[in-house]
Design a protein around this motif. Structure first.
Motif, PDB file in Angstrom:
ATOM      1  N   SER A   8      -0.755  -3.920   3.910  1.00 24.96           N
ATOM      2  CA  SER A   8      -0.747  -2.646   4.634  1.00 24.96           C
ATOM      3  C   SER A   8       0.180  -2.718   5.843  1.00 24.96           C
ATOM      4  O   SER A   8       0.727  -3.775   6.163  1.00 24.96           O
ATOM      5  CB  SER A   8      -2.171  -2.292   5.079  1.00 24.96           C
ATOM      6  OG  SER A   8      -2.633  -3.233   6.028  1.00 24.96           O
ATOM      7  N   ASN A  22      -8.931  -6.985  -3.236  1.00 29.04           N
ATOM      8  CA  ASN A  22     -10.049  -6.332  -3.916  1.00 29.04           C
ATOM      9  C   ASN A  22     -10.896  -7.357  -4.671  1.00 29.04           C
ATOM     10  O   ASN A  22     -10.662  -8.564  -4.591  1.00 29.04           O
ATOM     11  CB  ASN A  22      -9.545  -5.225  -4.847  1.00 29.04           C
ATOM     12  CG  ASN A  22      -8.666  -5.750  -5.964  1.00 29.04           C
ATOM     13  OD1 ASN A  22      -8.628  -6.958  -6.236  1.00 29.04           O
ATOM     14  ND2 ASN A  22      -7.951  -4.863  -6.631  1.00 29.04           N
ATOM     15  N   CYS A  74      -2.693  -6.227  -1.762  1.00 27.90           N
ATOM     16  CA  CYS A  74      -1.754  -5.221  -1.262  1.00 27.90           C
ATOM     17  C   CYS A  74      -1.615  -5.420   0.241  1.00 27.90           C
ATOM     18  O   CYS A  74      -2.619  -5.661   0.935  1.00 27.90           O
ATOM     19  CB  CYS A  74      -2.247  -3.805  -1.554  1.00 27.90           C
ATOM     20  SG  CYS A  74      -1.485  -3.043  -2.993  1.00 27.90           S
ATOM     21  N   VAL A 113       0.848  -1.189   0.000  1.00 27.70           N
ATOM     22  CA  VAL A 113       0.000   0.000   0.000  1.00 27.70           C
ATOM     23  C   VAL A 113       0.887   1.244   0.000  1.00 27.70           C
ATOM     24  O   VAL A 113       1.816   1.360   0.800  1.00 27.70           O
ATOM     25  CB  VAL A 113      -0.940   0.008   1.219  1.00 27.70           C
ATOM     26  CG1 VAL A 113      -1.822   1.247   1.210  1.00 27.70           C
ATOM     27  CG2 VAL A 113      -1.807  -1.234   1.231  1.00 27.70           C
ATOM     28  N   GLU A 114       0.596   2.166  -0.898  1.00 31.95           N
ATOM     29  CA  GLU A 114       1.482   3.322  -1.128  1.00 31.95           C
ATOM     30  C   GLU A 114       1.085   4.505  -0.256  1.00 31.95           C
ATOM     31  O   GLU A 114      -0.087   4.902  -0.205  1.00 31.95           O
ATOM     32  CB  GLU A 114       1.411   3.720  -2.598  1.00 31.95           C
ATOM     33  CG  GLU A 114       2.262   4.929  -2.953  1.00 31.95           C
ATOM     34  CD  GLU A 114       2.117   5.332  -4.404  1.00 31.95           C
ATOM     35  OE1 GLU A 114       2.569   6.437  -4.766  1.00 31.95           O
ATOM     36  OE2 GLU A 114       1.538   4.543  -5.181  1.00 31.95           O
ATOM     37  N   TYR A 170      -2.821   7.128   2.813  1.00 25.17           N
ATOM     38  CA  TYR A 170      -2.424   6.119   1.843  1.00 25.17           C
ATOM     39  C   TYR A 170      -3.313   6.180   0.602  1.00 25.17           C
ATOM     40  O   TYR A 170      -4.455   6.670   0.655  1.00 25.17           O
ATOM     41  CB  TYR A 170      -2.541   4.715   2.451  1.00 25.17           C
ATOM     42  CG  TYR A 170      -1.536   4.406   3.527  1.00 25.17           C
ATOM     43  CD1 TYR A 170      -0.291   3.871   3.201  1.00 25.17           C
ATOM     44  CD2 TYR A 170      -1.818   4.630   4.864  1.00 25.17           C
ATOM     45  CE1 TYR A 170       0.638   3.571   4.189  1.00 25.17           C
ATOM     46  CE2 TYR A 170      -0.898   4.332   5.855  1.00 25.17           C
ATOM     47  CZ  TYR A 170       0.327   3.803   5.511  1.00 25.17           C
ATOM     48  OH  TYR A 170       1.243   3.507   6.479  1.00 25.17           O
ATOM     49  N   LYS A 171      -2.814   5.632  -0.465  1.00 22.20           N
ATOM     50  CA  LYS A 171      -3.631   5.419  -1.654  1.00 22.20           C
ATOM     51  C   LYS A 171      -4.658   4.335  -1.341  1.00 22.20           C
ATOM     52  O   LYS A 171      -4.325   3.281  -0.818  1.00 22.20           O
ATOM     53  CB  LYS A 171      -2.730   4.984  -2.813  1.00 22.20           C
ATOM     54  CG  LYS A 171      -3.443   4.820  -4.132  1.00 22.20           C
ATOM     55  CD  LYS A 171      -2.451   4.453  -5.214  1.00 22.20           C
ATOM     56  CE  LYS A 171      -3.132   4.267  -6.559  1.00 22.20           C
ATOM     57  NZ  LYS A 171      -2.153   3.903  -7.622  1.00 22.20           N
ATOM     58  N   TYR A 172      -5.921   4.616  -1.664  1.00 20.28           N
ATOM     59  CA  TYR A 172      -6.982   3.658  -1.338  1.00 20.28           C
ATOM     60  C   TYR A 172      -6.846   2.419  -2.223  1.00 20.28           C
ATOM     61  O   TYR A 172      -6.605   2.515  -3.429  1.00 20.28           O
ATOM     62  CB  TYR A 172      -8.336   4.303  -1.548  1.00 20.28           C
ATOM     63  CG  TYR A 172      -9.496   3.359  -1.299  1.00 20.28           C
ATOM     64  CD1 TYR A 172      -9.967   3.132  -0.023  1.00 20.28           C
ATOM     65  CD2 TYR A 172     -10.099   2.685  -2.363  1.00 20.28           C
ATOM     66  CE1 TYR A 172     -11.020   2.256   0.217  1.00 20.28           C
ATOM     67  CE2 TYR A 172     -11.157   1.812  -2.133  1.00 20.28           C
ATOM     68  CZ  TYR A 172     -11.609   1.608  -0.848  1.00 20.28           C
ATOM     69  OH  TYR A 172     -12.642   0.741  -0.618  1.00 20.28           O
ATOM     70  N   PHE A 173      -7.007   1.246  -1.598  1.00 15.64           N
ATOM     71  CA  PHE A 173      -6.942  -0.002  -2.355  1.00 15.64           C
ATOM     72  C   PHE A 173      -8.229  -0.810  -2.217  1.00 15.64           C
ATOM     73  O   PHE A 173      -8.843  -1.176  -3.202  1.00 15.64           O
ATOM     74  CB  PHE A 173      -5.752  -0.845  -1.883  1.00 15.64           C
ATOM     75  CG  PHE A 173      -5.590  -2.129  -2.659  1.00 15.64           C
ATOM     76  CD1 PHE A 173      -5.075  -2.110  -3.943  1.00 15.64           C
ATOM     77  CD2 PHE A 173      -5.976  -3.338  -2.111  1.00 15.64           C
ATOM     78  CE1 PHE A 173      -4.949  -3.286  -4.676  1.00 15.64           C
ATOM     79  CE2 PHE A 173      -5.848  -4.520  -2.830  1.00 15.64           C
ATOM     80  CZ  PHE A 173      -5.334  -4.494  -4.119  1.00 15.64           C
ATOM     81  N   THR A 222     -10.158  -7.100   3.828  1.00 15.90           N
ATOM     82  CA  THR A 222      -8.903  -7.772   4.146  1.00 15.90           C
ATOM     83  C   THR A 222      -9.112  -9.275   3.972  1.00 15.90           C
ATOM     84  O   THR A 222     -10.261  -9.756   3.884  1.00 15.90           O
ATOM     85  CB  THR A 222      -8.449  -7.489   5.587  1.00 15.90           C
ATOM     86  OG1 THR A 222      -9.367  -8.108   6.490  1.00 15.90           O
ATOM     87  CG2 THR A 222      -8.368  -5.992   5.855  1.00 15.90           C
ATOM     88  N   LEU A 227      -4.738  -6.743   2.220  1.00 12.58           N
ATOM     89  CA  LEU A 227      -5.921  -6.192   1.569  1.00 12.58           C
ATOM     90  C   LEU A 227      -6.172  -6.935   0.261  1.00 12.58           C
ATOM     91  O   LEU A 227      -5.231  -7.270  -0.468  1.00 12.58           O
ATOM     92  CB  LEU A 227      -5.738  -4.698   1.305  1.00 12.58           C
ATOM     93  CG  LEU A 227      -5.361  -3.833   2.511  1.00 12.58           C
ATOM     94  CD1 LEU A 227      -5.293  -2.368   2.099  1.00 12.58           C
ATOM     95  CD2 LEU A 227      -6.342  -4.013   3.650  1.00 12.58           C
TER      96      LEU A 227
END
Length: 563
Positions: free
Chosen positions: A387, A379, A385, A301-302, A317-320, A324, A377
């Motif tokens: 975290s 999707n 990703c 996660v960025e 953070y950038k939303y992903f 989870t 995480l």
């Protein structure tokens, strides 16, 4: 010099100047100081009438100018040639010797004074450089702390250097490369480049802080040399609708994570650090921000920004995804879904790549410290990703003092941590093995409840008092698991080497739709990762290779019942 028609004062002492003084005789001088130079020739009569005229320490004579080091006249020269123009004649040879002594003494005094001044200036410049360097170090940050037992002192982080890999072999990074990286970062920071611009009118790169606030909240301390954007509290409150509960994504041990929506529709995930970690000093928090901003990987996660305003500590953070792996496998009904065998291998590979990058793609290695299904995480496309990467330096004492923390301590932590409190990259590998066990069995690391078949009790979402704290619903009810099955690792280890027991370990929701060979390889990876001795656990790059081969084989065969 002849054109300086209005010059009345001229001081040229102690400069090693040579030549004749004829060029000065027509100037309206009232104060002339030419002491301790190398002027030669006779002194013009007009200059002798100047009220303040100082000329000692010059080799005046009636012949040509001497060389820079004054020499006595040749033998046999007339006494008048070595006699000062303004003094009486002396016996031949006496005047040059006396004059040479005077010149040498004056030179020594002048050189001593100049040397002392230069030394003082040098010491001052060195002191100023040291102060400037010490101040810059505080703002430039540097390397991740090693994770030790709780309560151990935190070391100053050093910048992360990303290590390119060839043929899955890790390259060692020499010290010169790290130094070049640091110099490049300083240069980039000095240029003032910001890689991620803030939305106009919403994100404040230099937030204004009221004067009554503490000095650490001043804008000068809030601009670390990083690409992360500095958000204001007001903007984050606007984007999260004042941190409404409806926007709460999850609440973990480090803090609460909220969904934030920018005016352009872009989504962010804002982590509001808990009360313990919100007390971080400004320098420590900005060190952490720099560390996190260096992490760049498709499975990590960025970090895009932070907030250090009004004694607040928030990470943006950038939303992903809201989901989870823990949600998908165990938790809320709205997230519960059946993962196929191929999907479980794919999720394992994505999480393994994240740890491989942290351990072997960064120099020095970054230890996750909190890797579990709740930090993976996932999707809707089954992309992964991880975290909480790089947050190992935050306060972790709660997991030891609380009951839930003690359960977690013995259910998913590596044996060496339970025994000595030391945590290494191999401890992360152990926890990865536990997550793979969850994917294999569908069970939690510690689980005192198990599902029974569907119930028709008309009590959706209600809590039955004086009973085990489970929710009765139309989907399932709960009861206690046998004590021998509550700790996943303890229950699994004896069965990992029992061929007859392997099929009974697999999550029933898969319904037997898996290749036996693939299952055997999956279990082999798990057994290596949860070895009790850290030295026997594999590197994450080896795990990535094994899972990649498994996925390629599954993709090439493409049996319909596995997809």
């Amino acid at each position: 010099m002849e054109n300086l028609s209005a010059l009345t004062t001229l001081h040229m002492q102690n400069n090693q100047l040579s030549g004749l003084l004829d060029v000065l005789q027509d100037l309206p001088l009232q104060d002339l100081d030419i002491e301790n130079n190398l002027f030669s020739g006779p002194v013009p009569t007009k200059l002798l009438s100047i009220p303040n005229f100082t000329k000692d320490g010059n080799p005046f004579n009636t012949s040509v100018a001497p060389s820079p080091s004054f020499l006595p006249p040749a033998p046999g020269a007339p006494a008048s040639e070595v006699t000062p123009a303004d003094g009486p004649s002396l016996p031949d040879g006496s005047e040059p010797v006396k004059h040479k002594k005077i010149l040498t003494t004056s030179k020594a005094i002048a050189i001593g004074i100049v040397g002392a001044l230069v030394g003082i200036a040098l010491l001052l410049s060195i002191f100023m450089c040291l102060c400037r360097k010490r101040k810059s170090r505080r703002n430039e940050f540097a390397e991740r702390p090693e994770v030790r037992a709780y309560g151990s002192p935190k070391s100053k982080p050093k910048p992360i250097v990303h290590v390119p890999k060839e043929n899955n072999e890790v390259k060692k990074v020499p010290e010169e490369a790290i130094q070049k990286k640091e110099e490049h970062d300083r240069t980039t920071t000095a240029s003032g480049a910001i890689l991620l611009p803030a939305p106009v009118g919403k994100v404040m790169v230099n937030p204004i802080v009221p004067l009554e606030r503490k000095p650490e909240s001043s804008p000068k301390n809030q601009n670390p040399p990083t690409s992360a954007t500095s958000f204001s509290i007001a903007s984050l409150q606007q984007y999260t609708e004042n941190f409404r509960e409806d926007n709460l994504i999850r609440d973990d041990r480090l803090g609460q994570v909220y969904r934030a929506e920018l005016p352009d529709g872009k989504l962010l995930a804002v982590m509001k650090l808990n009360n313990v970690n919100s007390m971080l000093k400004m320098d420590e928090f900005l060190d952490l921000v720099l560390t996190l901003s260096e992490l760049r990987h498709s499975n990590v996660v960025e970090l895009v920004g932070y907030c250090a305003e009004h004694e607040q500590r928030l990470l943006v953070y950038k939303y992903f995804s809201d989901k989870t792996l823990n949600d998908v496998l165990h938790s809320r009904d709205e997230f519960e879904m059946n993962l196929s065998w191929v999907a479980r291998v794919k999720v394992s590979l994505g999480a393994a790549k994240a740890l491989e990058y942290l351990h072997e793609g960064c120099q020095p290695p970054v230890i996750h410290r909190n890797f579990e299904s709740g930090t993976v995480l996932i999707n809707d496309e089954l992309a992964v990703c991880v975290s909480d990467c790089g947050l190992a330096s935050l306060d972790l004492s709660r997991s030891v003092t609380q009951l839930s923390g003690r359960i977690r301590l013995f259910s998913s932590e590596a044996p060496e941590f339970n025994e000595s409190g030391l945590y290494t990259v191999k401890s992360d590998v152990y926890r990865f093995g536990v997550v793979m066990l969850e994917l294999l069995t569908g069970r939690k690391p510690y689980d005192s409840k198990k599902k029974k078949k569907k119930s028709l009790l008309p009590m959706p979402g209600k809590v039955l008092r004086n009973f085990n704290p489970c929710y009765f619903s139309s989907k399932s009810i709960c009861s206690s698991r046998p004590s021998g099955e509550q700790y996943l690792v303890r229950w699994s280890i004896p069965q990992l080497h029992d061929i007859n027991a392997l099929s009974r370990m697999v999550d029933p929701s898969i319904s037997g739709k898996y290749p036996v060979k693939s299952l055997s390889r999956f279990i082999d990876i798990i057994s290596r990762c949860i070895q009790s001795a850290p030295e026997f656990r594999p590197l994450m790059s080896e795990v990535v290779q094994d899972l990649t081969r498994m996925l390629e084989e599954l993709s090439s065969k493409r049996p319909e019942h596995l997809v």
